[in-house]
Design a protein around this motif. Structure first.
Motif: not given
Length: 96
Positions: A41, A52, A56, A85
């Motif tokens: 991500h 997040l 998820f 990332r």
């Protein structure tokens, strides 16, 4: 006391000597296995770990799964720098 199903449930309790000569009971370091089913991500401006985790895993309290999957960064704020990332593991925990 650790509840059944806790990510710390199998962690050894140790009694090291501190600087005052005392032996406090603490948990040993938890061994982190590689996260299965990882996706990547790219962090966007303003994202937070709890948001997040909600996206998820449908549970904002599972933010620690993201931290475990990215052990090279100890500071969660560094982990959330825009453009970075990060690894997002599969939800390996079933809520009790």
């Amino acid at each position: 006391m650790l509840y059944r199903g806790s990510r710390y449930a199998g962690t050894e309790v140790i009694e090291p000597v501190n600087s005052q000569g005392e032996h406090p009971r603490v948990l040993a370091l938890r061994r982190l296995e590689p996260s299965p089913g990882v996706i990547e991500h790219v962090v966007l401006e303003g994202e937070r770990l709890d948001h997040l985790a909600h996206r998820f895993y449908d549970d904002p309290k599972k933010y620690w799964l993201l931290l475990d999957a990215n052990p090279g960064e100890l500071n969660p704020f560094e982990l959330l720098k825009p453009g970075r990332r990060i690894q997002v593991p599969r939800n390996r925990v079933v809520s009790p």
